[in-house]
Write a protein that holds these residues in place. Structure first.
Motif, PDB file in Angstrom:
ATOM      1  N   LEU A  49       0.827  -1.205   0.000  1.00  0.00           N
ATOM      2  CA  LEU A  49       0.000   0.000   0.000  1.00  0.00           C
ATOM      3  C   LEU A  49       0.864   1.260   0.000  1.00  0.00           C
ATOM      4  CD1 LEU A  49      -2.906  -0.836   2.493  1.00  0.00           C
ATOM      5  CD2 LEU A  49      -3.014  -0.644   0.012  1.00  0.00           C
ATOM      6  N   GLU A  50       1.923   1.230   0.776  1.00  0.00           N
ATOM      7  CA  GLU A  50       2.824   2.383   0.846  1.00  0.00           C
ATOM      8  C   GLU A  50       3.511   2.625  -0.494  1.00  0.00           C
ATOM      9  OE1 GLU A  50       4.392   5.694   2.451  1.00  0.00           O
ATOM     10  OE2 GLU A  50       2.953   4.374   3.442  1.00  0.00           O
ATOM     11  N   GLU A  51       3.948   1.572  -1.159  1.00  0.00           N
ATOM     12  CA  GLU A  51       4.589   1.702  -2.471  1.00  0.00           C
ATOM     13  C   GLU A  51       3.612   2.257  -3.496  1.00  0.00           C
ATOM     14  OE1 GLU A  51       6.093  -2.176  -3.358  1.00  0.00           O
ATOM     15  OE2 GLU A  51       7.745  -2.024  -1.923  1.00  0.00           O
ATOM     16  N   GLU A  52       2.372   1.769  -3.475  1.00  0.00           N
ATOM     17  CA  GLU A  52       1.362   2.265  -4.403  1.00  0.00           C
ATOM     18  C   GLU A  52       1.071   3.740  -4.145  1.00  0.00           C
ATOM     19  OE1 GLU A  52      -1.970  -0.330  -3.911  1.00  0.00           O
ATOM     20  OE2 GLU A  52      -1.034  -1.965  -5.026  1.00  0.00           O
ATOM     21  N   LYS A  53       1.041   4.111  -2.875  1.00  0.00           N
ATOM     22  CA  LYS A  53       0.800   5.507  -2.525  1.00  0.00           C
ATOM     23  C   LYS A  53       1.928   6.385  -3.047  1.00  0.00           C
ATOM     24  CE  LYS A  53       0.115   8.558   1.397  1.00  0.00           C
ATOM     25  NZ  LYS A  53       0.099   8.671   2.855  1.00  0.00           N
ATOM     26  N   GLN A  54       3.169   5.952  -2.880  1.00  0.00           N
ATOM     27  CA  GLN A  54       4.311   6.728  -3.375  1.00  0.00           C
ATOM     28  C   GLN A  54       4.279   6.838  -4.891  1.00  0.00           C
ATOM     29  OE1 GLN A  54       7.723   4.759  -1.752  1.00  0.00           O
ATOM     30  NE2 GLN A  54       7.474   5.652   0.287  1.00  0.00           N
ATOM     31  N   GLU A  55       3.888   5.765  -5.556  1.00  0.00           N
ATOM     32  CA  GLU A  55       3.803   5.781  -7.017  1.00  0.00           C
ATOM     33  C   GLU A  55       2.718   6.762  -7.479  1.00  0.00           C
ATOM     34  OE1 GLU A  55       2.763   2.668 -10.610  1.00  0.00           O
ATOM     35  OE2 GLU A  55       3.604   1.890  -8.764  1.00  0.00           O
ATOM     36  N   ASN A  59       3.307  10.096  -9.753  1.00  0.00           N
ATOM     37  CA  ASN A  59       2.567  10.361 -10.987  1.00  0.00           C
ATOM     38  C   ASN A  59       1.829  11.689 -10.903  1.00  0.00           C
ATOM     39  OD1 ASN A  59       3.381   7.985 -12.200  1.00  0.00           O
ATOM     40  ND2 ASN A  59       1.585   6.836 -11.554  1.00  0.00           N
ATOM     41  N   PHE A  60       1.262  11.968  -9.732  1.00  0.00           N
ATOM     42  CA  PHE A  60       0.545  13.225  -9.542  1.00  0.00           C
ATOM     43  C   PHE A  60       1.499  14.410  -9.661  1.00  0.00           C
ATOM     44  CE2 PHE A  60      -1.311  16.464  -6.649  1.00  0.00           C
ATOM     45  CZ  PHE A  60      -2.446  16.732  -7.385  1.00  0.00           C
ATOM     46  N   ALA A  61       2.666  14.297  -9.068  1.00  0.00           N
ATOM     47  CA  ALA A  61       3.664  15.368  -9.161  1.00  0.00           C
ATOM     48  C   ALA A  61       4.102  15.562 -10.613  1.00  0.00           C
ATOM     49  CB  ALA A  61       4.861  15.055  -8.277  1.00  0.00           C
ATOM     50  N   GLN A  62       4.242  14.461 -11.350  1.00  0.00           N
ATOM     51  CA  GLN A  62       4.620  14.545 -12.766  1.00  0.00           C
ATOM     52  C   GLN A  62       3.544  15.288 -13.555  1.00  0.00           C
ATOM     53  OE1 GLN A  62       7.398  13.636 -14.247  1.00  0.00           O
ATOM     54  NE2 GLN A  62       6.752  13.999 -16.334  1.00  0.00           N
ATOM     55  N   LYS A  63       2.293  14.945 -13.324  1.00  0.00           N
ATOM     56  CA  LYS A  63       1.194  15.613 -14.037  1.00  0.00           C
ATOM     57  C   LYS A  63       1.136  17.098 -13.675  1.00  0.00           C
ATOM     58  CE  LYS A  63      -0.621  12.150 -16.236  1.00  0.00           C
ATOM     59  NZ  LYS A  63      -0.640  12.086 -17.677  1.00  0.00           N
ATOM     60  N   LYS A  64       1.345  17.405 -12.397  1.00  0.00           N
ATOM     61  CA  LYS A  64       1.348  18.804 -11.989  1.00  0.00           C
ATOM     62  C   LYS A  64       2.469  19.564 -12.687  1.00  0.00           C
ATOM     63  CE  LYS A  64       0.949  19.866  -7.646  1.00  0.00           C
ATOM     64  NZ  LYS A  64       1.042  19.860  -6.173  1.00  0.00           N
ATOM     65  N   ALA A  65       3.626  18.932 -12.818  1.00  0.00           N
ATOM     66  CA  ALA A  65       4.754  19.580 -13.479  1.00  0.00           C
ATOM     67  C   ALA A  65       4.470  19.780 -14.973  1.00  0.00           C
ATOM     68  CB  ALA A  65       6.023  18.764 -13.286  1.00  0.00           C
ATOM     69  N   GLN A  89       7.067  23.769  -9.066  1.00  0.00           N
ATOM     70  CA  GLN A  89       6.545  22.446  -9.424  1.00  0.00           C
ATOM     71  C   GLN A  89       7.408  21.797 -10.494  1.00  0.00           C
ATOM     72  OE1 GLN A  89       2.473  23.134 -10.490  1.00  0.00           O
ATOM     73  NE2 GLN A  89       1.759  23.062  -8.369  1.00  0.00           N
ATOM     74  N   ILE A  90       7.853  22.582 -11.434  1.00  0.00           N
ATOM     75  CA  ILE A  90       8.710  22.046 -12.501  1.00  0.00           C
ATOM     76  C   ILE A  90      10.048  21.606 -11.920  1.00  0.00           C
ATOM     77  CG2 ILE A  90       9.952  22.646 -14.611  1.00  0.00           C
ATOM     78  CD1 ILE A  90       7.587  24.532 -15.259  1.00  0.00           C
ATOM     79  N   GLN A  91      10.606  22.402 -11.014  1.00  0.00           N
ATOM     80  CA  GLN A  91      11.887  22.054 -10.407  1.00  0.00           C
ATOM     81  C   GLN A  91      11.777  20.814  -9.532  1.00  0.00           C
ATOM     82  OE1 GLN A  91      13.091  25.581  -8.370  1.00  0.00           O
ATOM     83  NE2 GLN A  91      13.774  26.614 -10.238  1.00  0.00           N
ATOM     84  N   GLN A  92      10.660  20.653  -8.835  1.00  0.00           N
ATOM     85  CA  GLN A  92      10.486  19.488  -7.976  1.00  0.00           C
ATOM     86  C   GLN A  92      10.426  18.206  -8.792  1.00  0.00           C
ATOM     87  OE1 GLN A  92       6.986  20.336  -5.710  1.00  0.00           O
ATOM     88  NE2 GLN A  92       8.095  21.506  -4.157  1.00  0.00           N
TER      89      GLN A  92
END
Length: 156
Positions: A49-55, A59-65, A89-92
């Motif tokens: 569950l923790e790995e799925e949450k991190q994934e 993905n969410f951070a990638q989409k935001k960027a 966001q792009i830098q992160q």
């Protein structure tokens, strides 16, 4: 006042009902037992569950960027003020931010249209009922007339 009565009487009521309920040992109250799994299976499940949450978060951070990249592109294109939040966001996300190919094609097409519209002939093509060939012929004829008049001019 009601609080004091509840506090005084409530404690005594708990003592009276305390012997009627059965309390389970601590080992049976664990989450693993509640899920019907052994402790090892439960730990693996929690890790998964923790790995799925991190994934999902990655993905969410990638989409935001990606969205921030698109917004910054349009801010540059239309000369709007930059947003610091988009840049962070792009830098992160790092250098992993890549625009989708379809969007990149759309942006390239928009850029080509913009350069065409900025040219003189592009501006003339926006005017309705204008024949560009006829306009070119008239401009050439006017230049020829000016040359003839300058040749005949006594001051020059």
């Amino acid at each position: 006042m009601a609080f004091m009565v509840k506090h005084m009487v409530g404690g005594q009521l708990k003592n009276l009902t305390g012997g009627l309920t059965e309390e389970k040992p601590e080992a049976e109250k664990s989450d693993a037992a509640a899920q019907g799994m052994t402790q090892e299976e439960f730990e693996q499940y929690q890790q998964q569950l923790e790995e799925e949450k991190q994934e999902r978060e990655a993905n969410f951070a990638q989409k935001k960027a990606e969205r921030a990249t698109i917004r910054s592109h349009f801010r540059d294109k239309y000369r709007l003020p930059k947003n610091e939040l988009d840049e962070t966001q792009i830098q992160q996300a790092g250098d992993d931010v890549v625009l989708p190919t379809e969007l990149a094609k759309m942006i390239a097409e928009d850029n080509q249209e913009e350069t065409h519209k900025q040219s003189v002939l592009g501006q003339l093509s926006n005017i309705q009922n204008v024949d560009i060939d006829q306009l070119k012929d008239k401009a050439q004829a006017t230049l020829d007339d000016l040359k003839k008049q300058t040749e005949n001019c006594s001051l020059m």
